[in-house]
Motif scaffolding. Structure first.
Motif, PDB file in Angstrom:
ATOM      1  N   LYS A 182       0.856  -1.183   0.000  1.00  0.00           N
ATOM      2  CA  LYS A 182       0.000   0.000   0.000  1.00  0.00           C
ATOM      3  C   LYS A 182       0.900   1.243   0.000  1.00  0.00           C
ATOM      4  N   VAL A 183       0.498   2.239  -0.771  1.00  0.00           N
ATOM      5  CA  VAL A 183       1.283   3.475  -0.809  1.00  0.00           C
ATOM      6  C   VAL A 183       1.234   4.171   0.544  1.00  0.00           C
ATOM      7  N   LYS A 184       2.411   4.630   0.983  1.00  0.00           N
ATOM      8  CA  LYS A 184       2.464   5.364   2.258  1.00  0.00           C
ATOM      9  C   LYS A 184       2.810   6.835   2.033  1.00  0.00           C
ATOM     10  N   GLY A 185       3.618   7.089   1.002  1.00  0.00           N
ATOM     11  CA  GLY A 185       4.007   8.484   0.778  1.00  0.00           C
ATOM     12  C   GLY A 185       5.102   8.598  -0.260  1.00  0.00           C
ATOM     13  N   LEU A 186       5.733   9.753  -0.288  1.00  0.00           N
ATOM     14  CA  LEU A 186       6.785  10.026  -1.267  1.00  0.00           C
ATOM     15  C   LEU A 186       8.031  10.525  -0.557  1.00  0.00           C
ATOM     16  N   ARG A 187       9.173  10.018  -1.027  1.00  0.00           N
ATOM     17  CA  ARG A 187      10.421  10.524  -0.454  1.00  0.00           C
ATOM     18  C   ARG A 187      11.084  11.453  -1.463  1.00  0.00           C
ATOM     19  N   SER A 188      11.325  12.692  -1.013  1.00  0.00           N
ATOM     20  CA  SER A 188      12.083  13.643  -1.843  1.00  0.00           C
ATOM     21  C   SER A 188      13.315  14.033  -1.040  1.00  0.00           C
ATOM     22  N   ASP A 189      14.089  15.007  -1.531  1.00  0.00           N
ATOM     23  CA  ASP A 189      15.313  15.370  -0.807  1.00  0.00           C
ATOM     24  C   ASP A 189      15.006  16.014   0.539  1.00  0.00           C
ATOM     25  N   SER A 190      13.743  16.448   0.736  1.00  0.00           N
ATOM     26  CA  SER A 190      13.438  17.030   2.050  1.00  0.00           C
ATOM     27  C   SER A 190      12.746  16.022   2.977  1.00  0.00           C
ATOM     28  N   GLY A 191      12.812  14.743   2.655  1.00  0.00           N
ATOM     29  CA  GLY A 191      12.296  13.719   3.562  1.00  0.00           C
ATOM     30  C   GLY A 191      11.071  13.021   3.004  1.00  0.00           C
ATOM     31  N   VAL A 192      10.409  12.260   3.892  1.00  0.00           N
ATOM     32  CA  VAL A 192       9.235  11.503   3.441  1.00  0.00           C
ATOM     33  C   VAL A 192       7.981  12.270   3.825  1.00  0.00           C
ATOM     34  N   GLN A 193       7.072  12.417   2.864  1.00  0.00           N
ATOM     35  CA  GLN A 193       5.779  13.035   3.158  1.00  0.00           C
ATOM     36  C   GLN A 193       4.705  11.967   2.931  1.00  0.00           C
ATOM     37  N   SER A 194       3.805  11.820   3.918  1.00  0.00           N
ATOM     38  CA  SER A 194       2.767  10.778   3.810  1.00  0.00           C
ATOM     39  C   SER A 194       1.640  11.234   2.887  1.00  0.00           C
ATOM     40  N   PHE A 195       1.107  10.300   2.122  1.00  0.00           N
ATOM     41  CA  PHE A 195      -0.067  10.590   1.284  1.00  0.00           C
ATOM     42  C   PHE A 195      -1.014   9.393   1.304  1.00  0.00           C
ATOM     43  N   ASP A 196      -2.316   9.695   1.231  1.00  0.00           N
ATOM     44  CA  ASP A 196      -3.296   8.613   1.123  1.00  0.00           C
ATOM     45  C   ASP A 196      -3.299   8.012  -0.276  1.00  0.00           C
ATOM     46  N   VAL A 197      -3.091   8.901  -1.271  1.00  0.00           N
ATOM     47  CA  VAL A 197      -3.114   8.462  -2.668  1.00  0.00           C
ATOM     48  C   VAL A 197      -1.910   9.076  -3.372  1.00  0.00           C
ATOM     49  N   VAL A 198      -1.270   8.296  -4.248  1.00  0.00           N
ATOM     50  CA  VAL A 198      -0.176   8.843  -5.060  1.00  0.00           C
ATOM     51  C   VAL A 198      -0.504   8.621  -6.537  1.00  0.00           C
ATOM     52  N   ILE A 199      -0.308   9.674  -7.336  1.00  0.00           N
ATOM     53  CA  ILE A 199      -0.461   9.557  -8.794  1.00  0.00           C
ATOM     54  C   ILE A 199       0.881   9.899  -9.429  1.00  0.00           C
ATOM     55  N   SER A 200       1.423   8.966 -10.197  1.00  0.00           N
ATOM     56  CA  SER A 200       2.687   9.253 -10.872  1.00  0.00           C
ATOM     57  C   SER A 200       2.440   9.692 -12.306  1.00  0.00           C
ATOM     58  N   ASN A 201       2.905  10.904 -12.587  1.00  0.00           N
ATOM     59  CA  ASN A 201       2.870  11.448 -13.958  1.00  0.00           C
ATOM     60  C   ASN A 201       4.261  11.278 -14.598  1.00  0.00           C
ATOM     61  N   MET A 202       5.162  10.642 -13.804  1.00  0.00           N
ATOM     62  CA  MET A 202       6.480  10.317 -14.363  1.00  0.00           C
ATOM     63  C   MET A 202       6.286   9.151 -15.335  1.00  0.00           C
ATOM     64  N   ASP A 203       7.047   9.127 -16.401  1.00  0.00           N
ATOM     65  CA  ASP A 203       7.025   7.996 -17.332  1.00  0.00           C
ATOM     66  C   ASP A 203       6.952   6.689 -16.522  1.00  0.00           C
ATOM     67  N   VAL A 204       6.010   5.808 -16.904  1.00  0.00           N
ATOM     68  CA  VAL A 204       5.731   4.638 -16.055  1.00  0.00           C
ATOM     69  C   VAL A 204       6.943   3.700 -15.982  1.00  0.00           C
ATOM     70  N   TYR A 205       7.710   3.623 -17.067  1.00  0.00           N
ATOM     71  CA  TYR A 205       8.907   2.770 -17.067  1.00  0.00           C
ATOM     72  C   TYR A 205       9.849   3.225 -15.953  1.00  0.00           C
ATOM     73  N   ASN A 206      10.100   4.530 -15.916  1.00  0.00           N
ATOM     74  CA  ASN A 206      11.017   5.052 -14.895  1.00  0.00           C
ATOM     75  C   ASN A 206      10.382   5.119 -13.513  1.00  0.00           C
ATOM     76  N   SER A 207       9.049   5.162 -13.453  1.00  0.00           N
ATOM     77  CA  SER A 207       8.403   5.108 -12.133  1.00  0.00           C
ATOM     78  C   SER A 207       8.793   3.798 -11.451  1.00  0.00           C
ATOM     79  N   TYR A 208       8.747   2.693 -12.222  1.00  0.00           N
ATOM     80  CA  TYR A 208       9.160   1.394 -11.646  1.00  0.00           C
ATOM     81  C   TYR A 208      10.667   1.355 -11.435  1.00  0.00           C
ATOM     82  N   GLU A 209      11.395   1.719 -12.493  1.00  0.00           N
ATOM     83  CA  GLU A 209      12.848   1.584 -12.496  1.00  0.00           C
ATOM     84  C   GLU A 209      13.502   2.401 -11.371  1.00  0.00           C
ATOM     85  N   LYS A 210      13.028   3.645 -11.232  1.00  0.00           N
ATOM     86  CA  LYS A 210      13.758   4.557 -10.334  1.00  0.00           C
ATOM     87  C   LYS A 210      13.081   4.769  -8.992  1.00  0.00           C
ATOM     88  N   LEU A 211      11.756   4.681  -8.942  1.00  0.00           N
ATOM     89  CA  LEU A 211      11.079   5.060  -7.689  1.00  0.00           C
ATOM     90  C   LEU A 211      10.609   3.865  -6.869  1.00  0.00           C
TER      91      LEU A 211
END
Ligand SMILES: Cc1cc2nc3c(=O)[nH]c(=O)nc-3n(C[C@H](O)[C@H](O)[C@H](O)COP(=O)(O)OP(=O)(O)OC[C@H]3O[C@@H](n4cnc5c(N)ncnc54)[C@H](O)[C@@H]3O)c2cc1C
Length: 501
Positions: free
Chosen positions: A273-302
């Motif tokens: 289950k999605v918990k949140g997003l980690r960026s350079d300023s830390g982890v922020q919790s989210f109930d829902v995440v939508i990735s607009n990043m290219d789906v290939y790289n969403s898997y590969e990199k995130l």
């Protein structure tokens, strides 16, 4: 519909839930606006210090350039975002309808314009080509028929939810599958319809709108000209970037928060289950995440540890582009906003791109000049040329050498067709090649349009708008269903956000 005194007030009903969006491409922006309207507190993370992704703009030496898309169709999908937010689109975003749309140049000296509307288009084409007006009109009527049959199957709904297949309109499309051209290529269908190879080439060209080859892509894609010719092509006031600017402003006005220069490093997942997003300023919790990043790289990199949908991700990727953004210190009266200088051997051109993974020696050139409509995009007496050719995606070619060679052949062709010496007039230059597409927007292999549509199952093999394995994780944008281009990316955001419970 929107009178001068129209008042739209829609109160957003807060639901105390949070949504994190990765990427402020046109689809990410639309998803943000839609999720905010559903009552979510929305935060958009954007790796760049600007919004829009491919739909952005840069300036140099007094010239402004739209960096990516230049042809705008189905503007109602942009308007709808204002309408659902309780605003009159005409007070925030405007556009004009183009007529003519394109100017086509052939090596045999033929120059002709493509007009809006099936009747005018057919009449004008028939004047210049060895085709009967009636033949062209009949072809366009068929593209309309196929569009009406297929839009609900391939464009308006998720292709990955069983219940959608029981909708009446979807069932109708599926029952008429034999009539939509799925079993022949665009070129096969076009060369059966027309005897003049210039007409075939004009209709084959629409395969490039999603980075595919007309010699491989199914004839179903011959619906694309219906959108442009019958429904119309438009030009936003202020250039294409006006779409991005208007959507960012709208999103901010309704309370979407943006974090620019904030690449997301990880989609944080716990117990599937999605918990949140980690960026350079830390982890922020989210109930829902939508990735607009290219789906290939969403898997590969995130989310490298998540089991990948290999078959979907391994599909052939689309073509890319080499673009020279030239400041031209001369006005060319013989050119319009959209100009195409065709190659003589289209088959060889597409074979070179998709089989040899190289650049054709005499490529078809697209020249877009927004200063024709927005004079302030170039100094007085000058023009801003966006000069583009289709090229393969990045599989490690020597791009420095290829771009250099392409520039020489493009200049030669422009000089030959326009009877000029274009190099004399280039006073500034910026360049884009697949490496930059990749680094600027995180598009896998620098492919502009996600997966290619070079086989009849391509539409079914795009990634769904949701994750099958991770709860509350969704995807939108040109690399997922229903595919690339501004209108489809806007539809993608709608399909995706409609799926969020
Ligand atoms: C040269 C060119 C010409 C085109 N011509 C046309 C045209 O004429 N008409 C048309 O309709 N379409 C055209 N297109 C296609 C159209 O531009 C795209 O389909 C559409 O803009 C894609 O939008 P998107 O929302 O999927 O994502 P993108 O525009 O790819 O944006 C994705 C965004 O996500 C951000 N991002 C990625 N990873 C992360 C991360 N980890 N963290 C934070 N942010 C991240 C990126 O920085 C980017 O801003 C063209 C495209 C190009 C490049």
């Amino acid at each position: 519909m929107f009178g001068a005194f129209s008042i739209f007030v829609i109160m957003i009903k807060e639901n105390n839930k949070t949504c994190g969006i990765i990427g402020a491409g046109v689809s990410g922006l639309a998803a943000a606006i839609r999720m905010r309207n559903k009552g979510y507190k929305v935060t958009v993370f954007e790796a760049n210090n600007f919004a829009g992704g491919k739909l952005s703009s840069e300036s140099k030496n007094g010239y402004r350039f739209d960096m990516g898309p230049s042809v705008f169709t189905m503007p109602a999908y942009v308007d709808e975002l204002f309408q659902i937010s309780g605003k009159n689109p005409r007070e925030h975003f405007n556009y004009i309808q183009l007529d003519p749309v394109y100017r086509y140049f052939f090596e045999d000296g033929t120059v002709l314009d493509s007009y809006h509307g099936k009747d005018r288009y057919s009449k004008e084409m028939a004047k210049h080509l060895n085709e009967k007006e009636e033949t062209i009109r009949k072809y366009l009527k068929n593209t309309e028929y196929v569009y009406e049959l297929t839009a609900d199957v391939f464009l308006h709904n998720s292709l990955h939810k069983l219940k959608n297949f029981f909708r009446r309109s979807v069932l109708k499309g599926l029952l008429n599958f034999g009539k939509i051209g799925a079993f022949e290529t665009m070129h096969e269908a076009n060369s059966k319809s027309f005897k003049d190879k210039r007409m075939v080439q004009i209709f084959n060209r629409y395969a490039t709108y999603n980075g595919s080859s007309p010699y491989l892509a199914p004839a179903t894609l011959n619906v694309i000209p219906h959108l442009e010719i019958a429904k119309g092509a438009y030009y936003p006031e202020g250039g294409m970037v006006a779409i991005t600017n208007a959507l960012v402003k709208l999103a901010k006005d309704i309370g979407v928060e943006f974090k620019f220069s904030s690449p997301v490093r990880e989609i944080v997942i716990e117990n599937n289950k999605v918990k949140g997003l980690r960026s350079d300023s830390g982890v922020q919790s989210f109930d829902v995440v939508i990735s607009n990043m290219d789906v290939y790289n969403s898997y590969e990199k995130l989310m490298p540890d998540v089991k990948r949908p290999e078959k979907t991700l391994k599909q052939e990727k689309s073509s890319s582009a080499v673009i020279f953004y030239w400041g031209i210190k001369k006005e060319f009266k013989e050119l319009g906003l959209h100009n195409i200088l065709f190659s003589e051997n289209y088959k060889e051109e597409f074979d070179t791109i998709f089989s040899k993974k190289s650049i054709y020696k005499d490529p078809t050139i697209y020249i877009n000049i927004t200063s024709k409509h927005t004079p302030q995009d170039a100094p007085a007496g000058c023009e801003n040329w966006f000069t583009m050719i289709n090229v393969p995606n990045n599989s490690g070619q020597d791009w420095d050498a290829l771009v250099e060679e392409a520039k020489v052949s493009m200049i030669k062709k422009i000089n030959r067709i326009l009877k000029t010496d274009i190099e004399k007039y280039i006073e500034c230059e910026m360049t884009l090649d697949p490496r930059l597409v990749e680094s600027r927007t995180s598009s896998a292999f620098g492919a502009i349009y996600g997966n290619a549509s070079n086989n009849k199952f391509a539409a079914f093999l795009r990634h769904a708008n949701f994750s099958n394995t991770i709860r509350n994780l969704y995807f939108c944008g040109g690399s997922v269903h229903p595919g690339p281009s501004i209108p489809l990316c806007l539809l993608s955001a709608k399909i995706t956000t409609d799926l969020v419970k």
